[in-house]
Motif scaffolding. Structure first.
Motif, short mmCIF file in Angstrom:
data_model
loop_
_atom_site.label_atom_id
_atom_site.label_comp_id
_atom_site.label_asym_id
_atom_site.label_seq_id
_atom_site.Cartn_x
_atom_site.Cartn_y
_atom_site.Cartn_z
N VAL A 1 -11.73 -0.34 10.23
CA VAL A 1 -10.78 0.60 9.64
C VAL A 1 -9.99 1.29 10.75
CG1 VAL A 1 -10.55 2.61 8.12
CG2 VAL A 1 -12.36 0.92 7.71
N HIS B 1 -6.98 -0.71 11.84
CA HIS B 1 -5.81 -0.56 10.97
C HIS B 1 -5.11 0.76 11.24
CE1 HIS B 1 -6.24 -4.08 8.34
NE2 HIS B 1 -7.56 -3.88 8.36
N GLU C 1 -1.16 1.02 10.09
CA GLU C 1 -1.25 0.48 8.73
C GLU C 1 -1.95 1.44 7.78
OE1 GLU C 1 -1.45 -4.25 9.93
OE2 GLU C 1 -3.32 -3.13 9.62
N TYR C 2 -2.80 2.31 8.32
CA TYR C 2 -3.52 3.31 7.52
C TYR C 2 -3.23 4.70 8.08
CZ TYR C 2 -6.66 -0.48 5.81
OH TYR C 2 -7.20 -1.61 5.25
N ALA D 1 -0.40 3.02 -4.60
CA ALA D 1 -0.54 2.31 -3.33
C ALA D 1 0.83 1.95 -2.75
CB ALA D 1 -1.37 1.04 -3.53
N TRP E 1 -1.58 -2.29 0.55
CA TRP E 1 -2.71 -1.88 -0.31
C TRP E 1 -3.20 -0.46 -0.01
CZ3 TRP E 1 -3.05 -6.25 2.93
CH2 TRP E 1 -3.67 -6.03 4.16
N TRP E 2 -2.64 0.19 1.00
CA TRP E 2 -3.14 1.51 1.34
C TRP E 2 -2.65 2.54 0.33
CZ3 TRP E 2 -7.23 2.82 3.42
CH2 TRP E 2 -7.47 4.11 3.89
N HIS F 1 -1.27 5.91 -1.17
CA HIS F 1 -0.33 6.94 -0.70
C HIS F 1 -0.56 8.28 -1.38
CE1 HIS F 1 2.99 4.45 1.38
NE2 HIS F 1 1.92 3.69 1.26
N ILE G 1 -11.06 -0.05 -2.55
CA ILE G 1 -10.07 -0.80 -1.79
C ILE G 1 -10.84 -1.85 -1.00
CG2 ILE G 1 -8.15 -0.69 -0.16
CD1 ILE G 1 -8.22 2.40 -0.58
#
Length: 425
Positions: free
Chosen positions: A45, A48, A53-54, A295, A307-308, A310, A386
């Motif tokens: 994680v 990312h 990305e996250y 997402a 896919w994260w 929001h 997720i």
């Protein structure tokens, strides 16, 4: 000489400390300050996060108030369990000390205190996890499963799940349990048309040895067939999500060999830190409204992984047990699974999945919401999962329902093969 002098000057210069994040106000963990998350996130994680990305909307919590997300009745029953239970050595099954057998009825955490030095600590943690999530007694929701890759959503399935529990109920023991069940559930696909009517019935027996009984119904053949419980480790309709992702672990405690491998702190996903209200609609049913977690693929022009999440998901810092689990079923597709259990609330927030060859390939983030009406009744429910397959850079999101219900008095006959076979009538 100049090189030596420069090195000496650098060594003697004061080091600039990375500024600590605020402890008493919301803040965002993102790529620019990723170092603040290096001890608060699993390694896949964190990668990312570093790539942008996250990101994580971190909110402070009052630890006492968070503890009180579970009703006083739950904590009182937990305290009363001190010294009542032990474990069956061969199976990790829960045992009543007074009888040496499976307990008749358990409510509250069976092990109020867990000693990390206890060789059975991990199994006790797993049992606490089971009973922390079973207080409501039953309920259901209609939800979606969304398959997502770099191009956005490639598949959407709408389904529902209904569950009924016999153990752990804050309302107390049910009078009738002729099948000696821990719980049972029905799930079915509603759309699209190619999966409409597919359904399953699960019955979990309250013993140390029996596997879950699972029947799957296929509308094209109009037949229900018995399937192996190891199917929980198979992708759901080809998506990067698994039935065992519910609550981050959906099997019997006895299915796994458990090992405590560490402790730490983690960022835990929740819809909001404190409970939602429940609205009574009849004598036994209560509705709960929660916001939709949008997402990236649903936000035009969004950045980061599609896919994260929001909106309507925040993260709180929580102390965790780090536990390794591995199935004893030779047909189970997963190898080692690393899970992060809340040391007080006993929810799993993250899990890292390895295949049977020992290679990491998948992370699941499990978000929750709490429900409470007073100090006699509370519950915690999974809000979303997720699931990210880092091997193929693809993901799936499950859950994200906006309305769910608590059902405190199901008709047990609903959980039957007759229900499956007549669902598409």
């Amino acid at each position: 000489m100049k090189t030596v002098l420069l090195a000496a000057l650098l060594a003697s210069a004061p080091r600039l400390a990375w500024p600590a994040p605020p402890a008493d106000q919301p803040w965002t963990l993102e790529a620019s300050n990723w170092q603040d998350g290096k001890d608060l996130l699993p390694e896949p994680v964190l990668k990312h996060l570093q790539k942008g990305e996250y990101w994580f909307k971190v909110v402070p919590v009052d630890q006492k108030k968070f503890h009180d997300n579970y009703a006083k009745k739950f904590w009182d029953l937990t305290a009363a369990n001190e010294g009542k239970y032990e474990l069956d050595e061969a199976t990790c099954g829960l045992k009543d000390k007074a009888t040496g057998k499976n307990p008749d009825f358990v409510v509250g955490l069976p092990f109020p205190k867990v000693d990390p030095g206890d060789p059975q600590a991990a199994c006790k943690i797993a049992w606490n996890f089971t009973f922390a999530g079973s207080g409501a007694g039953g309920g259901g929701a209609t939800f979606t499963l969304n398959g997502i890759d770099s191009g956005g959503e490639f598949r959407r399935i709408k389904a529902f799940v209904h569950t009924m529990g016999y153990q752990g109920r804050l309302d107390g023991k049910l009078k009738e349990n002729p099948e000696n069940l821990e719980g049972q559930g029905v799930t079915a696909a509603l759309e699209p048309q190619d999966v409409e009517g597919f359904s399953a019935l699960t019955k979990r027996y309250w013993d140390w040895d029996s596997q879950d009984a699972i029947w799957a119904y296929v509308p094209q053949t109009r037949r229900a067939r018995r399937v192996n419980a190891a199917t929980r480790s198979e992708p759901v309709q080809g998506l990067d999500i698994f039935a065992d992702d519910l609550n981050c672990y959906g099997g019997k405690v006895e299915y796994y060999k458990w090992k405590l491998v560490g402790q730490g702190n983690i960022l835990a996903p929740v819809v909001q830190p404190y409970p939602f209200q429940m609205k009574q609609v009849n004598a036994s049913r209560y509705m709960v409204e929660t916001p939709y977690e949008k997402a990236g693929y649903e936000v035009p022009g969004s950045k980061g992984a599609p896919w994260w999440i929001h909106d309507n998901l925040v993260f709180v810092q929580r102390p965790v047990w780090i536990v390794e689990g591995q199935s004893s079923d030779p047909y189970y597709n997963f190898g080692k699974v690393i899970m992060y259990f809340d040391r007080e609330m006993y929810r799993i927030y993250w899990k890292l999945v390895h295949n049977r060859a020992g290679e990491y390939f998948y992370t699941a983030a499990c978000g929750y919401h709490f429900v409470k009406n007073d100090e006699t009744f509370s519950a915690v429910f999974p809000s979303l999962v997720i699931g990210v397959n880092d091997k193929i850079n693809r993901a799936a999101i499950g859950g994200r329902y906006q309305s769910s219900f608590i059902e405190r008095h199901w008709d047990p006959s609903y959980f039957s093969l007759r229900t499956l076979t007549h669902m598409s009538d």
